[in-house]
Design a protein around this motif. Structure first.
Motif, PDB file in Angstrom:
ATOM      1  N   SER A   1       0.797  -1.233   0.000  1.00  0.00           N
ATOM      2  CA  SER A   1       0.000   0.000   0.000  1.00  0.00           C
ATOM      3  C   SER A   1       0.825   1.275   0.000  1.00  0.00           C
ATOM      4  CB  SER A   1      -0.926   0.017   1.227  1.00  0.00           C
ATOM      5  OG  SER A   1      -0.161  -0.032   2.429  1.00  0.00           O
ATOM      6  N   GLY A   2       2.077   1.198   0.463  1.00  0.00           N
ATOM      7  CA  GLY A   2       2.866   2.406   0.637  1.00  0.00           C
ATOM      8  C   GLY A   2       4.168   2.386  -0.131  1.00  0.00           C
ATOM      9  N   ASN A   3       5.083   3.267   0.279  1.00  0.00           N
ATOM     10  CA  ASN A   3       6.379   3.414  -0.368  1.00  0.00           C
ATOM     11  C   ASN A   3       7.443   2.675   0.442  1.00  0.00           C
ATOM     12  OD1 ASN A   3       5.471   5.354  -2.441  1.00  0.00           O
ATOM     13  ND2 ASN A   3       5.132   6.706  -0.685  1.00  0.00           N
ATOM     14  N   VAL A   4       8.208   1.827  -0.228  1.00  0.00           N
ATOM     15  CA  VAL A   4       9.183   0.994   0.464  1.00  0.00           C
ATOM     16  C   VAL A   4      10.517   0.994  -0.280  1.00  0.00           C
ATOM     17  CG1 VAL A   4       7.421  -0.520   1.462  1.00  0.00           C
ATOM     18  CG2 VAL A   4       8.467  -1.132  -0.738  1.00  0.00           C
TER      19      VAL A   4
ATOM     20  N   ILE B   1      24.851   4.805  -3.367  1.00  0.00           N
ATOM     21  CA  ILE B   1      23.640   4.081  -2.960  1.00  0.00           C
ATOM     22  C   ILE B   1      23.341   4.312  -1.484  1.00  0.00           C
ATOM     23  CG2 ILE B   1      22.545   1.819  -2.753  1.00  0.00           C
ATOM     24  CD1 ILE B   1      22.734   2.820  -5.604  1.00  0.00           C
ATOM     25  N   GLN B   2      24.371   4.421  -0.665  1.00  0.00           N
ATOM     26  CA  GLN B   2      24.133   4.779   0.736  1.00  0.00           C
ATOM     27  C   GLN B   2      23.436   6.137   0.839  1.00  0.00           C
ATOM     28  OE1 GLN B   2      28.141   4.505   2.318  1.00  0.00           O
ATOM     29  NE2 GLN B   2      27.676   2.596   3.378  1.00  0.00           N
ATOM     30  N   ASP B   3      23.925   7.091   0.060  1.00  0.00           N
ATOM     31  CA  ASP B   3      23.326   8.425   0.061  1.00  0.00           C
ATOM     32  C   ASP B   3      21.884   8.371  -0.433  1.00  0.00           C
ATOM     33  OD1 ASP B   3      23.564  11.428   0.221  1.00  0.00           O
ATOM     34  OD2 ASP B   3      23.183  11.231  -1.925  1.00  0.00           O
ATOM     35  N   LEU B   4      21.639   7.583  -1.491  1.00  0.00           N
ATOM     36  CA  LEU B   4      20.283   7.455  -2.016  1.00  0.00           C
ATOM     37  C   LEU B   4      19.363   6.814  -0.991  1.00  0.00           C
ATOM     38  CD1 LEU B   4      18.235   7.601  -4.348  1.00  0.00           C
ATOM     39  CD2 LEU B   4      19.126   5.384  -5.143  1.00  0.00           C
ATOM     40  N   TRP B   5      19.836   5.765  -0.322  1.00  0.00           N
ATOM     41  CA  TRP B   5      19.036   5.096   0.710  1.00  0.00           C
ATOM     42  C   TRP B   5      18.630   6.097   1.794  1.00  0.00           C
ATOM     43  CZ3 TRP B   5      17.567  -0.148   1.258  1.00  0.00           C
ATOM     44  CH2 TRP B   5      17.065  -0.512   2.512  1.00  0.00           C
ATOM     45  N   ASN B   6      19.584   6.904   2.243  1.00  0.00           N
ATOM     46  CA  ASN B   6      19.282   7.869   3.301  1.00  0.00           C
ATOM     47  C   ASN B   6      18.251   8.896   2.840  1.00  0.00           C
ATOM     48  OD1 ASN B   6      20.974   6.805   5.288  1.00  0.00           O
ATOM     49  ND2 ASN B   6      22.767   7.930   4.528  1.00  0.00           N
ATOM     50  N   ARG B   7      18.345   9.315   1.574  1.00  0.00           N
ATOM     51  CA  ARG B   7      17.377  10.288   1.059  1.00  0.00           C
ATOM     52  C   ARG B   7      15.980   9.665   0.978  1.00  0.00           C
ATOM     53  NH1 ARG B   7      19.530  14.719  -2.029  1.00  0.00           N
ATOM     54  NH2 ARG B   7      21.799  14.795  -1.891  1.00  0.00           N
ATOM     55  N   LEU B   8      15.905   8.431   0.499  1.00  0.00           N
ATOM     56  CA  LEU B   8      14.612   7.769   0.346  1.00  0.00           C
ATOM     57  C   LEU B   8      14.015   7.346   1.685  1.00  0.00           C
ATOM     58  CD1 LEU B   8      15.414   5.505  -2.743  1.00  0.00           C
ATOM     59  CD2 LEU B   8      13.931   7.517  -2.707  1.00  0.00           C
ATOM     60  N   ASN B   9      14.881   7.071   2.636  1.00  0.00           N
ATOM     61  CA  ASN B   9      14.433   6.561   3.933  1.00  0.00           C
ATOM     62  C   ASN B   9      13.587   7.573   4.696  1.00  0.00           C
ATOM     63  OD1 ASN B   9      14.197   4.647   5.909  1.00  0.00           O
ATOM     64  ND2 ASN B   9      16.291   4.810   6.656  1.00  0.00           N
ATOM     65  N   VAL B  10      13.618   8.827   4.251  1.00  0.00           N
ATOM     66  CA  VAL B  10      12.796   9.852   4.910  1.00  0.00           C
ATOM     67  C   VAL B  10      11.313   9.575   4.681  1.00  0.00           C
ATOM     68  CG1 VAL B  10      12.245  12.309   4.953  1.00  0.00           C
ATOM     69  CG2 VAL B  10      14.619  11.569   4.654  1.00  0.00           C
ATOM     70  N   HIS B  11      10.971   9.076   3.490  1.00  0.00           N
ATOM     71  CA  HIS B  11       9.560   8.879   3.145  1.00  0.00           C
ATOM     72  C   HIS B  11       9.209   7.423   2.804  1.00  0.00           C
ATOM     73  CE1 HIS B  11       9.015  13.196   3.122  1.00  0.00           C
ATOM     74  NE2 HIS B  11      10.017  13.335   2.265  1.00  0.00           N
TER      75      HIS B  11
END
Length: 353
Positions: free
Chosen positions: A37-40, A192-202
């Motif tokens: 249902s959400g963003n993962v 990819i670490q940087d991308l993970w941290n950015r995406l992990n907000v939402h």
């Protein structure tokens, strides 16, 4: 898996099961619910990568796989499979191109077997094959807002169509089919670490089973060691999800795969199922009340915990056993029940190219 990446995920709450597979981030039940249902975001280290490059790489791959490798370039990936001479799939995989190198993404449990088999047929071809699993970190992103969030986090447009790819700033993005926009992302450790941290907000981090659940809901089979050599591509609906070309030249098993397509003698198909059970492994036998205990009518391809209870799975079944009056269950679980669910594509849209 790179030790630095594993440590990064553990610091973010990842709990590992066998090998490099993330079991969960502490709350498996909640993770399953949000997956549908959400963003993962999901670590994909349970998949391996085989790199193929060299002057003869395109012609070599064209002679080995079920799909037309000439259609793969920097902007287009594809599903394909590697078959035995009898037309049975040894493995299936997503194949994409990055910096003139072809990359096969497949279960890590099959990588060594497939790599060794492919290497047997190189002969004098100018082509190199190697395990590239440690060279690129890989994550999955899925959800209603996945496209916009990924675009904002990366700072460049992401693919819009299924199987399209793009590579910018040394990061490769592949769009997959799914109940929501879904992507696989490949790159070096720090980006990819940087991308993970950015995406992990939402986005909610989830375990590897959640990515498997998304494959099931999309009707995308993933061949595992227990089902290797069990199915001709059409039995697993590969031609319905653009995983087979009927125009290309010869490859192992091509004659059998083509004959099945044009003569219309397919007796088994892959279906999406729900199982009232706690566990069903790839290759587990399925029986019907009509044929009895000793006559299996199908096999489990994969299954994963369903957010609503039981298991969501894919199974290859005898078409005749799917009639409404038939009762299906796992052979080794008398209390289990199997119900057919709707696939996101039609089983009657099989038109040769």
């Amino acid at each position: 898996m790179k030790p630095e990446w594993k440590a990064f995920l553990q610091n973010d709450g990842a709990e590992f099961s066998d090998g490099d597979s993330v079991a969960s981030f502490g709350n498996p039940e909640r993770e399953r619910r949000v997956t549908t249902s959400g963003n993962v975001i999901c670590d994909l280290s349970h998949y391996g990568l085989i790199a193929i490059y060299g002057e003869d790489a395109p012609s070599f791959l064209q002679s080995q796989f079920s799909n037309d490798i000439q259609l793969v370039d920097a902007q287009h990936s594809q599903l394909s499979s590697y078959c035995t001479p009898k037309g049975r799939m040894l493995a299936n995989f997503q194949i994409f191109q990055r910096k003139e190198t072809y990359l096969l993404r497949l279960p890590g449990t099959l990588l060594e077997t497939i790599l060794k088999r492919l290497q047997m047929y190189v002969l004098r071809s100018q082509v190199t094959l190697e395990d590239a699993s440690a060279s690129l970190v890989r994550i999955g992103v899925s959800g209603p807002d996945a496209s916009s969030m990924l675009r904002e986090a990366l700072g460049f447009p992401v693919p819009e169509q299924i199987n399209e790819t793009s590579t910018q700033n040394d990061i490769t993005v592949v769009k997959l089919s799914g109940c929501h926009p879904r992507y696989e992302v490949y790159g070096l450790l720090e980006p990819i670490q940087d991308l993970w941290n950015r995406l992990n907000v939402h986005c909610a981090p989830v375990g590897s089973d959640c990515w498997g659940l998304l494959n099931v809901l999309a009707g995308i089979p993933v061949i595992q060691p227990a089902t290797s050599e069990a199915f001709v591509p059409q039995m697993a609906n590969m031609e319905l999800i653009s995983g087979v070309s009927f125009k290309k030249g010869c490859y192992p098993g091509q004659e059998i795969v083509s004959r099945m397509q044009y003569l219309g003698n397919l007796k088994r198909r892959m279906y999406r199922i729900h199982i009232t059970a706690d566990q069903a492994d790839p290759g587990d036998a399925i029986i019907s009340d009509e044929k009895g205990e000793n006559t299996p009518v199908g096999q489990v391809v994969e299954s994963y915990p369903d957010p609503n209870g039981g298991l969501a799975g894919l199974a290859v079944l005898q078409i005749s056993a799917t009639e409404a009056s038939r009762k299906l269950r796992l052979k080794d679980n008398k209390s289990s029940k199997i119900k057919l669910e709707t696939l996101p594509y039609s089983l009657t849209d099989s038109n040769p190219e």
